[in-house]
Design an enzyme around this catalytic site. Structure first.
Site: not given
Length: 466
Positions: A166, A285
């Site tokens: 992130k 994902h």
């Protein structure tokens, strides 16, 4: 006079067959059906069977040119849903010959392609599929599976640790690679591209791949452990996706990643086959899954998407956390986690498993727990998911007050402490906090992490109930 009667006919005359004995080669489906007022459940169930197999709304003369008995889907059982008004579970059997071999795309186009917009139904949800061995044997499945992955990584007897880098968007490739290096050096096994990191103006894919590869090899040299970063190969075209996977292989990295729902099953299956042929692990994902699986009465349950992924191919797949910030009821989550990992799973309605599923020798998939988890969750995660899992802490690593590497240290120490405690026979569910506290006495990094996250909880009632 003509040989058949045209006009609209009741589906249930042809497609509702309660006396039918299912064959071991049939694909079986459990649908949650909510009929429109005035439509009897048998008619609704038969309509689902018809519209997702051979039927159409009227009799056509070409019906005489085939054997409907051989090819039609059959609604063979209907039961009311306890506690819900006018909802039924309709069980449908499909003959194997309706489906193209080795194509998840075709299986879904047939079973869920058309029927969900059907007017006689208020809502429709596919709860589960039984995939017969005769069909699974036409799929390669996961590129490597759990055991081969452990052998490649030389990591045994514990869950694997990951971290999503992130901020997910906006870092330059070099800063991104630096964040990767810090996490891996600190003790994580993997770091991860966020699902929406593809190739944007601020960071093109090739630059990212190069800097991440450098981070992997540098951290491997320093720690003596094998490291990986899930390089997201998802792209706008299949050709571009393959180009990225090929570049990853040329760099010699161990693993790539794909968003299998937004990328599509056709692209995913191609990538999975490339990964097996070239020794790459494949992390999957599930971006977009909640669009399909979140509503209780319409769509598809995630356990169906999970089974489809095991057929199409992937070595890891995100599967909720049970304890973090995203949806996931414990028993139901464990039900599809077992469907991902095990060879044989018994029917168990208390875990949402409608059919006994025999995967035979199809390799298993590691479930990934990710989303709002931190060191205090470690005992629960170790207890719930066991060794064959990947625990991913994004903010729970990068949010550490001292930086990424200490954040990684904190997670690794917490994990090793939990695994050791479990192996000594301690009860993680009861003594979890104590185990973490004891470990933090000799790990300042863990102590700092414990302090930061001691109060954070994400508590909302789960939507995904039985």
């Amino acid at each position: 006079s003509v040989g058949f009667k045209a006009g609209v006919k009741d589906y249930k005359l042809t497609y509702y067959t309660p006396e039918y004995e299912t064959k071991p080669t049939d694909i079986l489906a459990a649908f949650r059906v909510t009929p429109q007022p005035g439509v009897p459940p048998e008619e609704a169930g038969a309509a689902v069977a018809a519209e997702s197999s051979t039927g159409t709304w009227t009799t056509v003369w070409t019906d005489g040119l085939t054997s409907l008995d051989r090819y039609k889907g059959r609604c063979y059982h209907i039961e009311p849903v306890a506690g819900e008004e006018s909802q039924f579970i309709a069980y449908v059997a499909y003959p194997l010959d309706l489906f193209e071999e080795g194509s998840v795309t075709n299986m879904f186009t047939s079973i869920v392609g058309n029927v969900f917009g059907f007017k006689a139904l208020r809502a429709l949800r596919l709860e589960d599929l039984r995939i017969p061995p005769a069909y699974t044997k036409t799929f390669q499945g996961p590129p490597h599976g759990i055991q081969v992955e452990r052998d490649k990584l030389n990591k045994y007897g514990r869950p694997l640790l990951g971290c999503t880098i992130k901020p997910k968007l906006g870092l330059s490739a070099k800063n991104y690679g630096r964040a990767v290096y810090e996490c891996l050096r600190g003790g994580l096994d993997f770091t991860k591209d966020d699902e929406n990191v593809n190739s944007q103006p601020f960071m093109r894919w090739r630059d990212r791949f190069l800097f991440c590869a450098e981070a992997i090899f540098k951290s491997q040299a320093e720690t003596g452990e094998i490291k990986g970063h899930y390089l997201n190969a998802t792209a706008g075209t299949c050709e571009e996706m393959m180009k990225r996977a090929i570049f990853a292989r040329e760099l010699g990295v161990p693993i790539v990643m794909h968003d299998y729902l937004t990328g599509g099953f056709t692209a995913n299956t191609s990538l999975a086959q490339y990964c097996r042929d070239n020794g790459l692990l494949l992390h999957i994902h599930r971006a977009m899954h909640a669009v399909i699986d979140r509503q209780k009465n319409h769509g598809m349950h995630f356990r169906v998407l999970a089974k489809a992924l095991r057929m199409s191919g992937g070595d890891h797949i995100h599967a909720g956390t049970v304890v973090g910030k995203l949806e996931g009821e414990r028993e139901i989550t464990l039900g599809f986690v077992d469907l991902l990992r095990d060879d044989f799973v018994e029917k168990d309605r208390s875990r949402g498993i409608y059919f006994t599923q025999d995967w035979v020798s199809l390799p298993g998939v590691l479930p990934v727990a990710s989303g709002g988890i931190h060191v205090w969750h470690m005992p629960a995660l170790t207890e719930i998911f066991g060794d064959d899992s990947v625990l991913q802490f994004g903010g729970g690593t990068l949010g550490h007050p001292w930086g990424n590497a200490p954040g990684a240290v904190a997670n690794r120490v917490a994990l090793e402490a939990c695994v050791q405690a479990r192996n000594e026979g301690r009860d993680l569910a009861r003594e979890g906090n104590e185990i973490i506290r004891a470990a933090s006495k000799w790990s300042p990094e863990l102590a700092a992490a414990c302090e930061v996250w001691k109060e954070i909880k994400f508590e909302f009632p789960a939507m995904d109930t039985l």
